[in-house]
Design a protein around this motif. Structure first.
Motif, PDB file in Angstrom:
ATOM      1  N   GLU A 159      16.146  31.552  39.984  1.00  0.00           N
ATOM      2  CA  GLU A 159      14.779  32.027  39.775  1.00  0.00           C
ATOM      3  C   GLU A 159      14.599  33.419  40.366  1.00  0.00           C
ATOM      4  O   GLU A 159      13.895  34.263  39.793  1.00  0.00           O
ATOM      5  N   SER A 160      15.248  33.671  41.488  1.00  0.00           N
ATOM      6  CA  SER A 160      15.190  34.995  42.096  1.00  0.00           C
ATOM      7  C   SER A 160      15.841  36.031  41.186  1.00  0.00           C
ATOM      8  O   SER A 160      15.330  37.150  41.032  1.00  0.00           O
ATOM      9  N   GLU A 161      16.968  35.667  40.561  1.00  0.00           N
ATOM     10  CA  GLU A 161      17.636  36.587  39.636  1.00  0.00           C
ATOM     11  C   GLU A 161      16.745  36.894  38.436  1.00  0.00           C
ATOM     12  O   GLU A 161      16.644  38.054  37.997  1.00  0.00           O
ATOM     13  N   VAL A 162      16.086  35.865  37.910  1.00  0.00           N
ATOM     14  CA  VAL A 162      15.182  36.060  36.771  1.00  0.00           C
ATOM     15  C   VAL A 162      14.020  36.965  37.176  1.00  0.00           C
ATOM     16  O   VAL A 162      13.630  37.879  36.433  1.00  0.00           O
ATOM     17  N   LEU A 163      13.462  36.737  38.359  1.00  0.00           N
ATOM     18  CA  LEU A 163      12.340  37.541  38.825  1.00  0.00           C
ATOM     19  C   LEU A 163      12.749  39.002  39.006  1.00  0.00           C
ATOM     20  O   LEU A 163      11.985  39.917  38.666  1.00  0.00           O
ATOM     21  N   ALA A 164      13.949  39.228  39.524  1.00  0.00           N
ATOM     22  CA  ALA A 164      14.426  40.603  39.698  1.00  0.00           C
ATOM     23  C   ALA A 164      14.503  41.330  38.353  1.00  0.00           C
ATOM     24  O   ALA A 164      14.114  42.495  38.236  1.00  0.00           O
ATOM     25  N   LEU A 165      14.981  40.638  37.335  1.00  0.00           N
ATOM     26  CA  LEU A 165      15.070  41.247  36.002  1.00  0.00           C
ATOM     27  C   LEU A 165      13.682  41.431  35.397  1.00  0.00           C
ATOM     28  O   LEU A 165      13.437  42.389  34.650  1.00  0.00           O
ATOM     29  N   LEU A 166      12.776  40.520  35.741  1.00  0.00           N
ATOM     30  CA  LEU A 166      11.396  40.639  35.286  1.00  0.00           C
ATOM     31  C   LEU A 166      10.763  41.898  35.877  1.00  0.00           C
ATOM     32  O   LEU A 166      10.089  42.667  35.178  1.00  0.00           O
ATOM     33  N   VAL A 167      10.988  42.096  37.165  1.00  0.00           N
ATOM     34  CA  VAL A 167      10.477  43.290  37.838  1.00  0.00           C
ATOM     35  C   VAL A 167      11.079  44.543  37.212  1.00  0.00           C
ATOM     36  O   VAL A 167      10.426  45.589  37.131  1.00  0.00           O
ATOM     37  N   THR A 185      16.069  28.421  28.483  1.00  0.00           N
ATOM     38  CA  THR A 185      16.394  28.321  29.902  1.00  0.00           C
ATOM     39  C   THR A 185      15.634  29.357  30.709  1.00  0.00           C
ATOM     40  O   THR A 185      15.120  29.062  31.798  1.00  0.00           O
ATOM     41  N   VAL A 186      15.529  30.561  30.172  1.00  0.00           N
ATOM     42  CA  VAL A 186      14.758  31.607  30.847  1.00  0.00           C
ATOM     43  C   VAL A 186      13.305  31.184  30.984  1.00  0.00           C
ATOM     44  O   VAL A 186      12.684  31.335  32.041  1.00  0.00           O
ATOM     45  N   LYS A 187      12.735  30.621  29.910  1.00  0.00           N
ATOM     46  CA  LYS A 187      11.344  30.176  29.950  1.00  0.00           C
ATOM     47  C   LYS A 187      11.145  29.086  31.005  1.00  0.00           C
ATOM     48  O   LYS A 187      10.115  29.054  31.692  1.00  0.00           O
ATOM     49  N   THR A 188      12.126  28.202  31.141  1.00  0.00           N
ATOM     50  CA  THR A 188      12.045  27.149  32.157  1.00  0.00           C
ATOM     51  C   THR A 188      12.023  27.760  33.555  1.00  0.00           C
ATOM     52  O   THR A 188      11.231  27.364  34.419  1.00  0.00           O
ATOM     53  N   HIS A 189      12.896  28.745  33.794  1.00  0.00           N
ATOM     54  CA  HIS A 189      12.924  29.406  35.099  1.00  0.00           C
ATOM     55  C   HIS A 189      11.615  30.150  35.360  1.00  0.00           C
ATOM     56  O   HIS A 189      11.109  30.159  36.492  1.00  0.00           O
ATOM     57  N   LEU A 190      11.061  30.762  34.318  1.00  0.00           N
ATOM     58  CA  LEU A 190       9.797  31.481  34.485  1.00  0.00           C
ATOM     59  C   LEU A 190       8.671  30.530  34.860  1.00  0.00           C
ATOM     60  O   LEU A 190       7.869  30.830  35.757  1.00  0.00           O
ATOM     61  N   ARG A 191       8.618  29.382  34.197  1.00  0.00           N
ATOM     62  CA  ARG A 191       7.574  28.409  34.529  1.00  0.00           C
ATOM     63  C   ARG A 191       7.706  27.968  35.981  1.00  0.00           C
ATOM     64  O   ARG A 191       6.702  27.818  36.691  1.00  0.00           O
ATOM     65  N   GLY A 192       8.948  27.764  36.429  1.00  0.00           N
ATOM     66  CA  GLY A 192       9.170  27.343  37.810  1.00  0.00           C
ATOM     67  C   GLY A 192       8.741  28.398  38.807  1.00  0.00           C
ATOM     68  O   GLY A 192       8.057  28.096  39.792  1.00  0.00           O
ATOM     69  N   LEU A 193       9.091  29.650  38.555  1.00  0.00           N
ATOM     70  CA  LEU A 193       8.733  30.683  39.534  1.00  0.00           C
ATOM     71  C   LEU A 193       7.247  31.019  39.466  1.00  0.00           C
ATOM     72  O   LEU A 193       6.641  31.362  40.487  1.00  0.00           O
ATOM     73  N   TYR A 194       6.623  30.899  38.277  1.00  0.00           N
ATOM     74  CA  TYR A 194       5.173  31.085  38.205  1.00  0.00           C
ATOM     75  C   TYR A 194       4.471  30.062  39.100  1.00  0.00           C
ATOM     76  O   TYR A 194       3.535  30.387  39.839  1.00  0.00           O
ATOM     77  N   ARG A 195       4.920  28.810  38.986  1.00  0.00           N
ATOM     78  CA  ARG A 195       4.292  27.745  39.769  1.00  0.00           C
ATOM     79  C   ARG A 195       4.463  27.997  41.268  1.00  0.00           C
ATOM     80  O   ARG A 195       3.505  27.851  42.042  1.00  0.00           O
ATOM     81  N   ARG A 202       3.636  37.023  33.662  1.00  0.00           N
ATOM     82  CA  ARG A 202       4.666  37.964  34.114  1.00  0.00           C
ATOM     83  C   ARG A 202       4.092  39.011  35.061  1.00  0.00           C
ATOM     84  O   ARG A 202       4.694  39.328  36.091  1.00  0.00           O
ATOM     85  N   SER A 203       2.938  39.564  34.696  1.00  0.00           N
ATOM     86  CA  SER A 203       2.365  40.621  35.529  1.00  0.00           C
ATOM     87  C   SER A 203       2.017  40.090  36.916  1.00  0.00           C
ATOM     88  O   SER A 203       2.214  40.782  37.926  1.00  0.00           O
ATOM     89  N   GLY A 204       1.531  38.844  36.990  1.00  0.00           N
ATOM     90  CA  GLY A 204       1.226  38.251  38.283  1.00  0.00           C
ATOM     91  C   GLY A 204       2.473  38.051  39.119  1.00  0.00           C
ATOM     92  O   GLY A 204       2.474  38.284  40.335  1.00  0.00           O
ATOM     93  N   ALA A 205       3.548  37.629  38.462  1.00  0.00           N
ATOM     94  CA  ALA A 205       4.818  37.430  39.175  1.00  0.00           C
ATOM     95  C   ALA A 205       5.359  38.749  39.710  1.00  0.00           C
ATOM     96  O   ALA A 205       5.827  38.836  40.853  1.00  0.00           O
ATOM     97  N   VAL A 206       5.297  39.785  38.880  1.00  0.00           N
ATOM     98  CA  VAL A 206       5.789  41.103  39.303  1.00  0.00           C
ATOM     99  C   VAL A 206       4.948  41.633  40.468  1.00  0.00           C
ATOM    100  O   VAL A 206       5.488  42.152  41.460  1.00  0.00           O
ATOM    101  N   ALA A 207       3.623  41.479  40.366  1.00  0.00           N
ATOM    102  CA  ALA A 207       2.739  41.957  41.429  1.00  0.00           C
ATOM    103  C   ALA A 207       3.038  41.245  42.749  1.00  0.00           C
ATOM    104  O   ALA A 207       3.091  41.873  43.812  1.00  0.00           O
TER     105      ALA A 207
END
Length: 216
Positions: A159-167, A185-195, A202-207
């Motif tokens: 999830e950290s790797e996905v978030l880094a790429l999101l940023v 799989t990416v969508k699953t990781h995004l849902r997990g890190l959003y929660r 995405r913008s909330g996660a990046v912020a």
């Protein structure tokens, strides 16, 4: 004196199995109750004052983490040990942050479980031996400043790797290509890190990532 233990699990079969397992060690362990939800566990812990609450991590609509937090106020001398099927560091770290005194896997046998209960009553924190090596490696990485960003917020390494790429501004498809996984799989990781970051998009996660200084 025998260790006084309260059993908590939302599966009746597991409760009965644990009671049967510990029945062989009545000279060392006394089961003071077996319940299936957080409210009943807190009530019985206050009434019977067990030494240890042995609880599953998942308890229906609630979690063992909720129980652990509640007991810190309602019965602060009671020590909580999780007995779970989840063998990943993320759940372990969450349990320890909640104040747990132990984290064991459900494949533990009777004699080993009793030994761990003794250690917990004596003031130690116990971790399942099959996880100890990975935890030690994680601690070494943390000491070297190599622990993955977001671990303290409950994010897994992926999830950290996905978030880094999101940023970095990558799309879902680009992230999937970089990590060699599917879009789903990416969508699953995004849902997990959003929660876990308590955001909706995405913008909330990046912020949040930037505000927390996760990536520099």
């Amino acid at each position: 004196m025998p260790i006084r233990v309260l059993l908590v699990d939302d599966h009746e079969m597991i409760l009965r199995g644990l009671e049967a397992m510990l029945q062989r060690f009545t000279d060392q362990v006394a089961v003071v109750g077996a319940v299936s939800d957080v409210a009943a566990a807190v009530r019985l812990a206050v009434e019977s004052a067990p030494d240890v609450v042995l609880s599953d991590l998942r308890l229906g609509k609630n979690s063992g983490l909720d129980l652990c937090t509640a007991l810190r106020t309602a019965a602060p001398t009671v020590r909580v040990v999780f007995l779970t099927v989840y063998d990943d560091e993320q759940h372990l770290f969450q349990a320890l942050r909640a104040g747990a005194a132990g984290y064991l896997l459900k494949r533990v046998d009777g004699p080993e479980l009793v030994r761990h209960l003794h250690s917990v009553r004596d003031g130690e924190v116990v971790i399942d031996p099959t996880m100890a090596g990975r935890v030690a490696a994680s601690a070494a990485h943390l000491h070297n400043g190599e622990f993955w960003p977001g671990a303290r917020l409950g994010l897994t390494q992926r999830e950290s790797e996905v978030l880094a790429l999101l940023v970095g501004g990558l799309s879902n498809r680009a992230i999937a290509g970089r990590l060699v996984v599917s879009d789903d799989t990416v969508k699953t990781h995004l849902r997990g890190l959003y929660r876990k970051l308590a955001v909706n998009d995405r913008s909330g996660a990046v912020a949040t990532a930037l505000r927390e200084g996760l990536f520099r």
